[in-house]
Structures are given as structure tokens and as C-alpha cells.
Design an enzyme around this catalytic site. Sequence first.
Site, PDB file in Angstrom:
ATOM      1  N   HIS A   7      11.185  10.618  -2.296  1.00 53.44           N
ATOM      2  CA  HIS A   7      11.451  10.432  -0.861  1.00 53.44           C
ATOM      3  C   HIS A   7      11.391   8.959  -0.467  1.00 53.44           C
ATOM      4  CE1 HIS A   7       6.958  11.044  -0.877  1.00 53.44           C
ATOM      5  NE2 HIS A   7       6.971  10.127   0.081  1.00 53.44           N
ATOM      6  N   HIS A  79       7.694   3.246   2.769  1.00 56.21           N
ATOM      7  CA  HIS A  79       7.508   3.260   1.307  1.00 56.21           C
ATOM      8  C   HIS A  79       8.588   4.104   0.642  1.00 56.21           C
ATOM      9  CE1 HIS A  79       5.055   6.872   2.451  1.00 56.21           C
ATOM     10  NE2 HIS A  79       5.518   7.367   1.325  1.00 56.21           N
ATOM     11  N   GLU A 130       5.070   4.556  -3.877  1.00 58.62           N
ATOM     12  CA  GLU A 130       4.249   5.742  -4.150  1.00 58.62           C
ATOM     13  C   GLU A 130       4.805   6.397  -5.396  1.00 58.62           C
ATOM     14  OE1 GLU A 130       4.572   8.682  -1.037  1.00 58.62           O
ATOM     15  OE2 GLU A 130       3.187  10.065  -1.991  1.00 58.62           O
TER      16      GLU A 130
HETATM   17  C1  LIG Z   1       0.246  10.848   0.293  1.00 59.97           C
HETATM   18  C2  LIG Z   1       0.674  11.609   1.502  1.00 59.97           C
HETATM   19  C3  LIG Z   1       2.109  11.283   1.921  1.00 59.97           C
HETATM   20  C4  LIG Z   1       3.062  11.771   0.839  1.00 59.97           C
HETATM   21  O1  LIG Z   1       4.164  11.226   0.683  1.00 59.97           O
HETATM   22  O2  LIG Z   1       2.687  12.768   0.193  1.00 59.97           O
HETATM   23  C5  LIG Z   1       2.263   9.812   2.189  1.00 59.97           C
HETATM   24  O3  LIG Z   1       3.138   9.116   1.746  1.00 59.97           O
HETATM   25  S1  LIG Z   1       1.021   9.161   3.165  1.00 59.97           S
HETATM   26  C6  LIG Z   1       1.577   7.479   3.515  1.00 59.97           C
HETATM   27  C7  LIG Z   1       0.488   6.712   4.197  1.00 59.97           C
HETATM   28  N1  LIG Z   1      -0.483   6.220   3.231  1.00 59.97           N
HETATM   29  C8  LIG Z   1      -0.335   5.024   2.654  1.00 59.97           C
HETATM   30  O4  LIG Z   1       0.590   4.273   2.921  1.00 59.97           O
HETATM   31  C9  LIG Z   1      -1.398   4.647   1.643  1.00 59.97           C
HETATM   32  C10 LIG Z   1      -1.084   3.313   0.979  1.00 59.97           C
HETATM   33  N2  LIG Z   1      -0.961   2.258   1.974  1.00 59.97           N
HETATM   34  C11 LIG Z   1      -2.010   1.407   2.217  1.00 59.97           C
HETATM   35  O5  LIG Z   1      -3.062   1.478   1.642  1.00 59.97           O
HETATM   36  C12 LIG Z   1      -1.732   0.343   3.270  1.00 59.97           C
HETATM   37  O6  LIG Z   1      -0.603   0.710   4.037  1.00 59.97           O
HETATM   38  C13 LIG Z   1      -1.466  -1.075   2.668  1.00 59.97           C
HETATM   39  C14 LIG Z   1      -2.700  -1.528   1.892  1.00 59.97           C
HETATM   40  C15 LIG Z   1      -0.253  -1.061   1.767  1.00 59.97           C
HETATM   41  C16 LIG Z   1      -1.200  -2.030   3.807  1.00 59.97           C
HETATM   42  O7  LIG Z   1      -2.214  -1.859   4.748  1.00 59.97           O
HETATM   43  P1  LIG Z   1      -2.319  -2.855   5.986  1.00 59.97           P
HETATM   44  O8  LIG Z   1      -0.973  -3.010   6.649  1.00 59.97           O
HETATM   45  O9  LIG Z   1      -3.435  -2.430   6.865  1.00 59.97           O
HETATM   46  O10 LIG Z   1      -2.776  -4.141   5.228  1.00 59.97           O
HETATM   47  P2  LIG Z   1      -2.338  -5.608   5.402  1.00 59.97           P
HETATM   48  O11 LIG Z   1      -1.920  -5.895   6.791  1.00 59.97           O
HETATM   49  O12 LIG Z   1      -3.416  -6.429   4.790  1.00 59.97           O
HETATM   50  O13 LIG Z   1      -1.017  -5.711   4.458  1.00 59.97           O
HETATM   51  C17 LIG Z   1      -1.073  -6.473   3.278  1.00 59.97           C
HETATM   52  C18 LIG Z   1       0.313  -7.058   3.103  1.00 59.97           C
HETATM   53  O14 LIG Z   1       1.206  -5.970   2.786  1.00 59.97           O
HETATM   54  C19 LIG Z   1       2.233  -5.926   3.766  1.00 59.97           C
HETATM   55  N3  LIG Z   1       2.538  -4.530   3.976  1.00 59.97           N
HETATM   56  C20 LIG Z   1       1.786  -3.615   4.620  1.00 59.97           C
HETATM   57  N4  LIG Z   1       2.405  -2.408   4.609  1.00 59.97           N
HETATM   58  C21 LIG Z   1       3.574  -2.597   3.956  1.00 59.97           C
HETATM   59  C22 LIG Z   1       4.670  -1.750   3.621  1.00 59.97           C
HETATM   60  N5  LIG Z   1       4.668  -0.457   3.986  1.00 59.97           N
HETATM   61  N6  LIG Z   1       5.716  -2.264   2.938  1.00 59.97           N
HETATM   62  C23 LIG Z   1       5.715  -3.574   2.594  1.00 59.97           C
HETATM   63  N7  LIG Z   1       4.711  -4.464   2.859  1.00 59.97           N
HETATM   64  C24 LIG Z   1       3.657  -3.946   3.545  1.00 59.97           C
HETATM   65  C25 LIG Z   1       1.683  -6.603   5.008  1.00 59.97           C
HETATM   66  O15 LIG Z   1       2.740  -7.090   5.788  1.00 59.97           O
HETATM   67  C26 LIG Z   1       0.859  -7.703   4.368  1.00 59.97           C
HETATM   68  O16 LIG Z   1       1.723  -8.706   3.956  1.00 59.97           O
HETATM   69  P3  LIG Z   1       1.491 -10.225   4.476  1.00 59.97           P
HETATM   70  O17 LIG Z   1       2.637 -11.007   3.936  1.00 59.97           O
HETATM   71  O18 LIG Z   1       0.141 -10.617   3.923  1.00 59.97           O
HETATM   72  O19 LIG Z   1       1.490 -10.118   5.995  1.00 59.97           O
HETATM   73 CO   LIG Z   2       5.055   9.430   0.864  1.00 57.15          CO
END
Ligand SMILES: CC[C@H](C(=O)O)C(=O)SCCNC(=O)CCNC(=O)[C@H](O)C(C)(C)COP(=O)(O)OP(=O)(O)OC[C@H]1O[C@@H](n2cnc3c(N)ncnc32)[C@H](O)[C@@H]1OP(=O)(O)O
Ligand SMILES: [Co+2]
Length: 134
Positions: A7, A79, A130
Site C-alpha cells: 500500500h 509512507h 513500511e
Molecule cells: C502499522 C499500522 C498501519 C499499517 O499500514 O498496517 C500503519 O501504517 S500505521 C502508520 C503510522 N505509524 C508510523 O508511521 C510509525 C513510523 N513512523 C514514525 O515513527 C514517525 O512518523 C517518524 C519517526 C518517521 C517521524 O516522526 P516525527 O515526524 O515525529 O519525527 P521528526 O519530526 O523528528 O522527523 C524526522 C525527520 O523525518 C522526516 N519525516 C517525518 N515523517 C516523514 C515521512 N512520513 N516521510 C518522509 N520524511 C518524514 C521529518 O521531516 C524529519 O526530517 P527533517 O529533515 O529533520 O525535518
Molecule cells: Co501502512
Amino acid sequence: MIGRLNHVAIAVPDLAAARDRYARSLGAQVSAPQALPEHGVRVVFVELPNSKIELMEPLGEASPITGFLEKSPSGGMHHICYEVEDIHAARDRLVAEGARVLGDGNPKTGAHGKPVLFLHPKDFDGCLIEIEQV
Ligand SMILES: CC[C@H](C(=O)O)C(=O)SCCNC(=O)CCNC(=O)[C@H](O)C(C)(C)COP(=O)(O)OP(=O)(O)OC[C@H]1O[C@@H](n2cnc3c(N)ncnc32)[C@H](O)[C@@H]1OP(=O)(O)O
Ligand SMILES: [Co+2]
């Protein structure tokens, strides 16, 4: 190692409105909303002939997508999920190659009841990945 595209996920500010748009304007087949409190999101899956779209809104105070929506209030692609046959072998290979696996490194159960892991976006050209064991 990675297989089919399972997805593409879109973070949205209003899940009901997004679900409606996909069903009415795009004529898509959409699932009922599914709360995933352990993941801090509520999701709807849009079924496509060759993959799925996951529409997600934050659920709870500690949602991992709150920060994303603060930066992009109208939403955006969040993602991409690839399928793997063996998530532990995939994890071990990724770690050996220097990739960061998010969380404690142990797979969690995803929306499809399968084990999933997430890889840091900074290790994959700015794309949050993912992997889901199928
Ligand atoms: C599993 C159930 C379901 C499924 O499909 O079955 C799902 O998919 S649930 C989806 C929701 N869960 C998650 O996304 C878990 C993993 N994600 C995380 O742990 C956080 O989103 C994380 C760590 C990737 C980012 O968290 P956060 O935005 O709070 O942290 P930062 O602001 O420190 O970000 C660090 C850095 O990464 C960039 N960033 C954040 N999100 C994304 C993204 N989706 N795609 C690309 N880049 C991303 C953010 O801009 C920061 O970059 P910087 O240059 O330092 O500003
Ligand atoms: Co997902």
C-alpha cells in the site's frame, strides 16, 4: 527481498471526508474506518486492482503522524509499504546494511494482522518505508 507493493499511505486531516472523496469522486471501493490505537491512527483502505491506498488520521495524543500533519496541514503521502516473506530476515539484512529500524526493532501487528516494521525515512531518500510480512 522486497516484493509486491502492499500500500501507499496518505495522512489526512479528516478521514471521513477523504474516504468520501475516494468513494464518491474517484468511485473507489473503500473499507470501514479501522481504529488502530496501538499505532496512533485510524485508517481506511482503498482497494485497487493492483494495490491499496491507506488513508490515515491521527488517533490519540501520541500519534506518530501528528507532526507530519502539523508540517503539512492539508495532508500528504506518508509512507510506502513493501511486502516481504520473512520480516526478521529482512530486518537483519537491513540492519546489517546500516538502515535504522524504528521502534524497538521488533515487528508489531499491522492493520492487516501481519507483522510490520518501519525504516527511517532519512535512510531511504526521504521516504518512510513500511515492510509487511505476507
Ligand atoms: C502499522 C499500522 C498501519 C499499517 O499500514 O498496517 C500503519 O501504517 S500505521 C502508520 C503510522 N505509524 C508510523 O508511521 C510509525 C513510523 N513512523 C514514525 O515513527 C514517525 O512518523 C517518524 C519517526 C518517521 C517521524 O516522526 P516525527 O515526524 O515525529 O519525527 P521528526 O519530526 O523528528 O522527523 C524526522 C525527520 O523525518 C522526516 N519525516 C517525518 N515523517 C516523514 C515521512 N512520513 N516521510 C518522509 N520524511 C518524514 C521529518 O521531516 C524529519 O526530517 P527533517 O529533515 O529533520 O525535518
Ligand atoms: Co501502512
